[in-house]
Design an enzyme around this catalytic site. Structure first.
Site, PDB file in Angstrom:
ATOM      1  N   GLU A 109       1.264  -0.545  -5.200  1.00 16.30           N
ATOM      2  CA  GLU A 109       0.115   0.353  -5.289  1.00 16.30           C
ATOM      3  C   GLU A 109       0.660   1.734  -5.656  1.00 16.30           C
ATOM      4  OE1 GLU A 109      -1.955   3.430  -4.471  1.00 16.30           O
ATOM      5  OE2 GLU A 109      -1.668   2.818  -2.392  1.00 16.30           O
TER       6      GLU A 109
ATOM      7  N   ASP B 168     -11.091   1.908  -2.014  1.00 18.27           N
ATOM      8  CA  ASP B 168     -11.279   3.343  -1.803  1.00 18.27           C
ATOM      9  C   ASP B 168     -12.202   3.979  -2.844  1.00 18.27           C
ATOM     10  OD1 ASP B 168      -9.775   3.699   0.511  1.00 18.27           O
ATOM     11  OD2 ASP B 168      -7.905   3.970  -0.578  1.00 18.27           O
TER      12      ASP B 168
ATOM     13  N   ASP C  72       0.834  -1.191   0.000  1.00 16.85           N
ATOM     14  CA  ASP C  72       0.000   0.000   0.000  1.00 16.85           C
ATOM     15  C   ASP C  72       0.877   1.253   0.000  1.00 16.85           C
ATOM     16  OD1 ASP C  72      -2.696   1.194   0.264  1.00 16.85           O
ATOM     17  OD2 ASP C  72      -1.936   1.887   2.198  1.00 16.85           O
TER      18      ASP C  72
END
Length: 516
Positions: free
Chosen positions: A343, A396, A296
Site C-alpha cells: 500500500e 478510505d 498497510d
C-alpha cells in the site's frame, strides 16, 4: 512476487448481509464466494480480521493474531449443537448498517453460552481439534486470553490503567489470574477456536471455487493490545510503560493537520537484534489465514512519521528511519516468497519505491486520485506497469459515485469526461472498465462501486472518530444479472484464468463439509 492477471472485490466480513446485525462467516460468506466465482472473479479482499478496539476500526485491534469474535456465525454453532435453535431464532434481519454496541450486547452472550457448552460437552474429534488448536497456537493464544480476561475484568479499560503488578506482568499476579480465572480463560480459548474453525472452513471453500483471499496487515498495533502488554520491550515506551512517540501521517489529501493514529512505535533496533522474530511470526500466521497480504502503510517500513505522544495532532511530527530492506530479507529467508501487495500511497520517495521493487511487490493505483493535476497522472491506466494493483477507490475513499457528486472538482470532472466518458450505466462503470481493462495484473473493485452506490455507503472517513466501518451490502444486490455483467467484462479483459475443478458451484450438501 508477480501475480497472475485477475480481478476481485473489496468487501469486509462486517459488510456481508448475515442475520444478527453484522456480517459473519456463515451462509452469506459462502453465498458471496459463489457470487465471486459466478462473476469470474478470483480475488476477495477483506480488511484486518482481529478484534477491533478503538472506534470499531479493524486497524485498531486488541491483538495482531486473534480473530474477531463478532465474525463467528452463531447459526453454524447451533448447527453443531453448541446453541439451540431457540437461541438463534430472534437474530436481527440484515440491515444497512452495523450497530456495534447492539451486536456486542446480543451476540457476545450467545458466544459465551456456546463456548461454555463446548467446554462442558465436547468430546471425540471436536475435543481433539480444540486441544490441537490450543497446543499449536499457544504461543499467541495464551497471551491473548490472559489479556482479554483481564480487560473484561477491568471494564474494558486499557491495560495501562490496571494495577501496577498486572501492568508489568509480575509472575505472581499472572499465576493468580491463571488459577482464579481458569474457566474464563477456557471460554475465551473456545471462542477463538470457533473463529478459526469457521475461518479455515471458509478459506477452504474459497480454494474449492478458485478464489484467493487477500488479507490486510496493519503496520502498527494498538497500545491497548495483548501485543504491547506482553512485549513492551519491542515498543517505544517509557519507564512507566507510556508511549514516547506515536504513529500517524503528515498533512495530506485527507487531512490538513495530518492523521494522529496514536499507535506506539516499534523499537526496530531491538527487533533487528532478535532477528525480527515477532514480525516473522506475525506474517507467517497471516499467510496461514490468507493467500495474499496487503501491507498497510507500506512506506512506514522505509520511514515513518513519528509524533511526540503529547502532541494532539500530527503536524509536529518528523520522519524516522524504518527497518527498510533488512526486515524483508529476514522475512524472505524465513518464509520464502512474499505474496505481498504494498500500500504505497501518500508521500512516496525514491527510497520507498526502491524497497518495493527490490522485493517485486505490486504497488497500488487509485483511479480517483488520477485527475487532479499532471502529477496525479501516475494513477491513470496509461502510466501503469503490469506489476500493479488498480482500485477505483479503497476503504478510505468515498464511493466513486459519491466522489463524482460531491468530491470531484470541475477540473477533475472535465478530465474524467475527456479520459473515460461516463455512459448510460454511470460514472462508476466508466471507472470499473478503466481498471479492469488496464494492464495492471490485479484489479480490485469495492463492492460499492460494482453497485454504483453513493457517498452514504462509504466505509470510512479518515480522521472522523465515529460512524465508520458500519456499511453493509443488501442481500438482494448480489444478482445473477450483475454477476453476468461483471463476468463479461472480466472475460474480455483476460482476467479469468481457468483452473481445473474450480469453476463449478457446490451443492448445499457439499458445502456442509466446509461448515465448522
Amino acid at each position: 512476487m508477480p501475480f497472475q492477471r485477475a480481478c476481485g472485490t473489496l468487501l469486509h466480513i462486517t459488510s456481508l448481509p448475515a442475520r444478527g446485525g453484522i456480517g459473519d462467516l456463515g451462509e452469506e460468506a459462502y453465498r458471496f464466494i459463489d457470487f465471486l466465482a459466478d462473476s469470474h472473479q478470483r480475488l476477495w479482499q477483506v480488511l484486518p480480521t482481529s478484534p477491533a478496539a478503538t472506534g470499531n476500526s479493524p486497524y485498531s485491534a486488541t491483538s495482531a493474531f486473534a480473530g474477531n469474535p463478532l465474525f463467528i456465525s452463531v447459526e453454524r454453532l447451533a448447527k453443531h449443537g453448541w446453541l439451540s435453535n431457540e437461541d438463534t431464532r430472534n437474530l436481527a434481519a440484515p440491515g444497512c448498517k452495523v450497530d456495534f454496541v447492539e451486536v456486542q450486547n446480543t451476540k457476545l452472550p450467545l458466544l459465551r453460552k456456546a463456548a461454555q457448552a463446548f467446554v462442558d460437552r465436547a468430546d471425540g474429534t471436536a475435543r481433539k481439534r480444540f486441544e490441537t488448536f490450543c497446543w499449536l497456537n499457544g504461543w499467541w493464544l495464551e497471551e491473548y486470553v490472559l489479556f482479554e480476561v483481564l480487560r473484561n475484568r477491568h471494564g474494558e479499560k486499557s491495560w495501562t490503567e490496571w494495577t501496577d503488578e498486572l501492568r508489568r506482568r509480575e509472575p505472581k499476579a499472572i499465576e493468580a489470574v491463571k488459577r482464579d480465572d481458569a474457566s474464563e480463560l477456557m471460554i475465551t480459548r473456545a471462542i477463538q477456536f470457533f473463529f478459526f474453525e469457521q475461518w479455515r472452513a471458509m478459506h477452504q471453500y474459497c480454494a474449492s471455487r478458485g478464489i484467493k483471499l487477500i488479507g490486510d496487515i496493519a503496520i502498527f498495533v494498538n497500545l491497548d493490545s495483548a501485543d504491547v502488554w506482553n512485549h513492551p520491550e519491542i515498543f517505544q515506551l517509557d519507564e512507566d510503560l507510556n508511549p514516547i512517540c506515536v504513529s500517524g501521517v503528515p498533512p495530506d489529501f485527507f487531512s490538513k493537520t495530518g492523521q494522529r493514529w496514536g499507535n506506539p512505535l516499534y523499537r526496530w533496533d531491538i527487533l533487528r537484534q532478535r532477528g525480527y522474530d515477532w514480525w516473522i511470526q506475525r506474517v507467517k500466521w497471516a499467510l496461514q489465514q490468507c493467500d495474499i497480504i496487503r501491507l498497510d502503510h507500506f512506506r512506514g517500513f522505509e520511514a515513518y512519521w513519528e509524533i511526540p505522544a503529547n502532541e494532539e495532532t500530527a503536524v509536529n511530527g518528523r520522519w524516522a528511519q524504518g527497518p527498510n530492506h533488512d526486515l524483508f530479507y529476514a522475512l524472505r529467508q524465513a518464509l520464502g516468497d512474499l505474496p505481498f501487495i504494498a500500500e504505497d500511497l501518500g508521500i512516496i520517495t525514491p527510497e520507498v519505491e526502491q524497497l518495493r521493487r527490490t522485493f517485486e511487490m505490486p504497488g497500488m493505483r487509485i483511479l480517483q486520485f488520477g485527475f487532479g493535476n499532471p502529477g496525479a497522472h501516475i494513477y491513470l491506466p496509461h502510466r501503469f506497469e503490469s506489476n500493479t494493483v488498480v482500485y477505483t477507490g479503497t476503504h478510505d475513499n468515498d464511493t466513486t459515485v459519491g466522489w463524482w457528486r460531491t468530491g470531484a472538482t470541475p477540473e477533475e470532472k472535465q478530465a474524467v469526461e475527456c479520459y473515460m466518458p461516463p455512459n448510460s450505466d454511470g460514472v462508476h462503470w466508466a471507472f470499473v472498465r478503466a481498471g479492469v481493462t488496464s494492464v495492471a495484473d490485479l484489479c480490485i473493485i469495492p463492492m460499492q462501486d460494482w453497485l454504483g452506490l453513493d457517498g452514504n455507503n462509504r466505509m470510512n472517513v479518515p480522521s472522523r472518530p465515529d460512524n465508520n466501518w458500519s456499511w453493509r451490502v443488501e442481500k438482494k444486490a448480489l444478482t445473477s444479472e450483475l454477476a453476468e455483467k461483471i463476468a463479461q467484462l472480466i472475460d474480455v479483459a483476460d482476467r479469468f484464468p481457468l483452473e481445473s475443478g474450480q469453476t463449478r458451484k457446490s451443492s448445499p450438501a457439499e458445502q456442509e463439509q466446509f461448515a465448522a
